[in-house]
Design an enzyme around this catalytic site. Structure first.
Site: not given
Length: 970
Positions: A362-366
């Site tokens: 995931s992207d960061w907190l996606a």
């Protein structure tokens, strides 16, 4: 879905909140945004019906008011019903109490992404078979806690890199170190600040694309990094004002695909895992994340199937074919389902059609939910925190342990997640402890001090250790950075002025120029040649690292801002290079390093006597978490910033009393409008230097003084207005709903494809670039290699079999907190305090989970069906240098599809390019190999790539998308 939810309300929750709010209920029975359990949520908040999906367009954006309120109170959360009421009130009242809204009854035309389950297992490709075999032997010995460790980040600032998972110590799998970014190693010291991706794209040089990636990874390896979070091929560049377009390589999927693949190969040649990002359709910064813009959900990019395949997913296919280890899913929703939980994207397209063998992070907190993202194909969550930064409340971690024990996440899915990560580690040779010691990075992302904490973000007591060793890893990489910056500089205009000389102008040009001025003014210049340099962008400003994450525009512009930027070790400014390059005995240099001209005094008087004026201007943008001036990530327009246009106009009118020659140099994140001054008679030359990185001034001087013949070509179109790019080229600045809907109704028609379809004359066409010499492209010869056929060959039998494991759920004791473990606050562990509350039984999997999807005929191996990558026809052209100087030509091949009833094709699409160096009078033959994939279009009915067998394909070759001089057919 909560197990104790009333069946009628479960159906309501599924039908009305699928892909968005419902996802937050998957694990603990509470909505992540409101804190309500599912029953309370449905009792208090009315679900949206088809009739209620009316969007308001206020005179002033309520998002700005909500964001200001949230910043003022320091709160990131609000009950959904309160938010809805407040937004509704703001929208209805407007400013001054008047009714200032307009109601829209338009439904998104694309619906929701269809389900695609189960997640395909990795291990079918021959190229990965050995790595999967090794991985299987390791994974089968892991405990449940170790498996969860490998898939879950430890939390924000819980390691020295921007992302770390936890190790599986008993089987010998280390903690992986993940670090931004696309143009250098973020937060690190003594590294190279390479030119940005958009500059690399402008080189059109495959060898440089590879070399930059290799040098970048060499530095990452020596700094102790396992995974580089780059390259970036999404955003593609649908909107020319998009804030992060500069991280990618240009507004065409073929160019992006080649540049991305070459960069991946370069990175992975050093044993470092590359991460291709952001998958997919992350085309703007506005509303890209929940709550970042005051709304509870991110924008939904609504794309039809054909457009998704032929544009936005296309370059990811090239990266997968190149063997990329990791794919990062994006923040936004796609067709109203978050990218990191969209099973059609991750399972259906990426893992089945494209045959991706690595892991999806995931992207960061996606990641916006727990169980559903695992089922949808996510393999690693970063940075490990769940829905909030630095809280340590992961959606996986202990919750994933619980989900496996209660049967919510099948054990075989977890095993595949872990195996993919471990196999990528083996695939890159990182099991070699001599080359990759089992140590943390030798730098910290969070402090510049030598001593610090390993878990900087934890408030727990820790020992101070050496976290920064200040290792210099730059080697000779500045030479690569300089070459990329020089070859990525595009000469847009040249009225026989450039190249200049250390004496100002060559003898012949100098005499001719002074004769012209004398005839016009009656005054003859004598003595030294007078040169003026103008603009803040020529100078150092307050230094390249003045603003955090480069989040402001001051001094000369070397990169955009955000997580894709780095700390500059140095930045060679244009003015310092010009000072050294001009011969002081021959040239009198005047410096005006401001965007305002002097209005009085000797400096103002000196303007009238200048013979050559070099004026600098720029345009900046970046990631949406930072705003500078009126640029909220995405640019509000395509204008030069900080009064750049006015500066150019002023200089042109006053330089030598209007008779001096003017060179304009632009540093920019993307297209800028030049209409106000481009046709002025004394604006004799224009150079677009893009974002050149640390060697900015040196690279520019190489081109200005003719040490290097300019060979950059535009990786996008420069129009005459923002409207020239069409409706699809406009950033959605106002949400028009709690879940902003961005409909990609333009389909295939972005950038030059849109200009061609609507017969719009650009100012500078895609692929355009001048030289100090002249090239001719001629004599196209077409050689068929394979016969046309509608569909590719049948999907091949897998060359290898995925590993198999026991499906017996492990004992719960494997995830209980070990006795005596010293627990760090906010650190994400895989452990549970108790397993007494775990209930097993039938789990209500997502709709469509029990429907096994047929395997795609477009798949079958890494990169897709191997037949798609076969050469079906080749095109050869002769390229000759007919000018006076040696230089590099960039022949480009564009494909014109045969007409087919019921199928709309762009006028032409890029399908080949090369870069060759030619001496004066030299001629070379350039060959382009055209694959079945290049010749095909995506058929939404057949769900496969289809070649047109009737009629003739046309191949147009030239030096830009509208300068095509050699034509062949097949």
């Amino acid at each position: 879905m909560p197990r104790n939810l009333d069946p009628s309300k479960e159906g309501l929750l599924r039908s009305h909140y699928d892909g968005a709010a419902r996802q937050s209920f998957e694990d603990d029975g509470r909505d992540s945004e409101s804190g309500l359990d599912a029953t309370e949520f449905l009792d208090r908040a009315s679900p949206p019906s088809a009739e209620s999906k009316s969007f308001f367009r206020p005179r002033d954006s309520p998002v700005q008011r909500w964001s200001a309120l949230r910043r003022a109170t320091g709160r990131r959360r609000c009950c959904l019903v309160l938010l809805t009421c407040m937004l509704g009130l703001w929208l209805l009242i407007g400013i001054g109490g008047g009714v200032v809204y307009k109601v829209f009854q338009k439904e998104p035309p694309y619906g929701q992404s269809p389900p695609w389950y189960p997640a395909p297992k990795g291990g079918i490709a021959r190229t990965w078979a050995a790595s999967y075999e090794k991985a299987a032997k390791m994974v089968e010995r892991m405990t449940l806690a170790e498996k969860v460790n490998v898939t879950t980040g430890t939390g924000w600032q819980m390691g020295l890199a921007v992302g770390t998972n936890a190790p599986a110590v008993y089987v010998g799998f280390p903690q992986l170190q993940l670090q931004d970014g696309p143009l250098g190693i973020r937060f690190a010291d003594n590294i190279t600040a390479f030119p940005a991706g958009i500059t690399v794209g402008a080189t059109w040089n495959r060898k440089l694309m590879y070399a930059r990636g290799k040098a970048h990874a060499n530095e990452a390896h020596r700094k102790g990094i396992n995974v580089l979070l780059g390259p970036c091929v999404g955003p593609l560049g649908r909107m020319p004002a998009g804030g992060r377009n500069w991280e990618g390589f240009g507004a065409d999927p073929y160019l992006q695909g080649i540049a991305g693949a070459e960069t991946v190969k370069g990175i992975q040649s050093e044993g470092v895992m590359a991460t291709i990002k952001h998958f997919v359709a992350n085309e703007q910064e506005h509303f890209r994340q929940p709550w970042e813009w005051g709304l509870p959900h991110a924008v939904s990019s609504n794309i039809d199937d054909r457009t998704l395949h032929e544009l936005y997913a296309w370059p990811f296919g090239d990266a997968v074919k190149a063997g990329v280890a990791s794919v990062m899913c994006s923040y936004n929703q796609v067709n109203n389902s978050y990218s990191c939980g969209n099973s059609k994207l991750l399972n259906g397209i990426l893992k089945d059609e494209l045959g991706f063998q690595g892991f999806v992070m995931s992207d960061w907190l996606a990641q916006r939910s727990g169980v559903s993202t695992a089922l949808a194909g996510l393999d690693m969550t970063m940075p490990g925190d769940g829905l909030d930064w630095a809280k340590g409340k992961s959606l996986w971690g202990p919750e994933l342990s619980r989900a496996v024990l209660n049967g919510s996440v099948p054990l075989e899915r977890l095993n595949d997640m872990v195996t993919r990560i471990v196999a990528a580690w083996y695939q890159l040779g990182q099991d070699d402890e001599i080359k990759f010691p089992r140590k943390p990075p030798n730098f910290s992302s969070w402090t510049n001090d030598r001593l610090g904490f390993l878990a900087h973000g934890s408030s727990s007591t820790q020992d101070l250790v050496e976290v920064n060793k200040f290792l210099d890893v730059q080697s000779n990489h500045s030479s690569i950075a300089r070459q990329v910056a020089a070859e990525g500089t595009v000469l847009l205009k040249n009225d026989n002025l450039l190249p200049i000389s250390p004496r100002g102008l060559g003898d012949a040009n100098l005499k001719r120029r002074r004769d012209v001025v004398e005839r016009a003014t009656g005054k003859r210049h004598t003595g030294k040649f007078r040169v003026g340099v103008f603009g803040e962008d020529a100078g150092p400003g307050s230094g390249p690292n003045h603003c955090k994450d480069r989040g402001c525009n001051q001094g000369t512009l070397g990169s955009g801002w955000g997580s894709g930027a780095v700390e500059f070790p140095y930045l060679v400014t244009p003015i310092e290079t010009l000072r050294s390059r001009f011969d002081k005995s021959e040239v009198e240099l005047h410096e005006y390093l401001s965007n305002k001209l002097p209005t009085a005094g000797s400096d103002q008087a000196a303007l009238n006597d200048l013979e050559l004026c070099i004026v600098f201007a720029n345009a900046d943008s970046g990631e949406g978490f930072t705003k500078w001036d009126d640029v909220s990530g995405d640019r509000p327009n395509l204008n030069l910033q900080k009064g750049g246009d006015d500066l150019i106009l002023d200089v042109a009118s006053k330089c030598g009393s209007g008779h001096g020659q003017v060179v304009v140099v632009i540093h920019a994140v993307g297209p800028v409008l030049v209409e106000k001054w481009i046709e002025l008679p004394n604006v004799n030359a224009v150079l677009l230097a893009n974002l050149p990185g640390e060697e900015s001034g040196n690279a520019l001087a190489d081109v200005l003084f003719g040490d290097i013949n300019p060979s950059g070509h535009l990786p996008y179109t420069i129009g005459k207005s923002l409207n020239d790019y069409g409706k699809g080229g406009q950033v959605l600045y106002r949400p028009k709903g709690i879940i902003p809907q961005q409909d990609f109704t333009e389909g295939l028609y972005i950038d030059y494809r849109y200009f061609d379809k609507h017969s719009i004359e650009p100012r500078f066409d895609f692929g355009f670039g001048l030289s100090y010499t002249t090239f001719e492209v001629k004599n196209a010869q077409v050689t068929p290699w394979k016969s046309k056929s509608p569909l590719p060959a049948s999907r091949p039998t897998p060359a290898a079999k995925p590993p198999t494991y026991s499906d017996q759920i492990p004992p719960a004791s494997e995830v209980l907190f070990p006795a005596g473990l010293r627990v760090l606050e906010r650190y994400v562990y895989p452990y549970l305090k108790s397993v007494d509350d775990i209930v097993t039984g039938p789990y209500p999997y997502p709709d469509g989970y029990e429907t096994k999807q047929p395997l795609s005929g477009a798949g079958g191996d890494e990169g897709g069906n191997p037949d798609l990558w076969e050469t079906y026809v080749s095109v050869a052209v002769d390229v000759e240098n007919v000018g006076p100087r040696a230089g590099s030509a960039v022949p480009q091949l564009y494909l014109v599809y045969p007409a087919r009833e019921g199928v709309d094709f762009p006028v032409r699409v890029l399908r080949g390019f090369d870069k060759i160096y030619l001496r004066p009078g030299e001629s070379r033959t350039v060959d382009f190999n055209i694959t079945r994939r290049d010749l095909s279009y995506w058929d939404v009915q057949k769900q496969n790539w289809v070649m047109v067998t009737e009629g003739k394909y046309q191949f147009q070759v030239g030096q830009s998308s509208r300068d095509l001089t050699a034509v062949g057919t097949w």
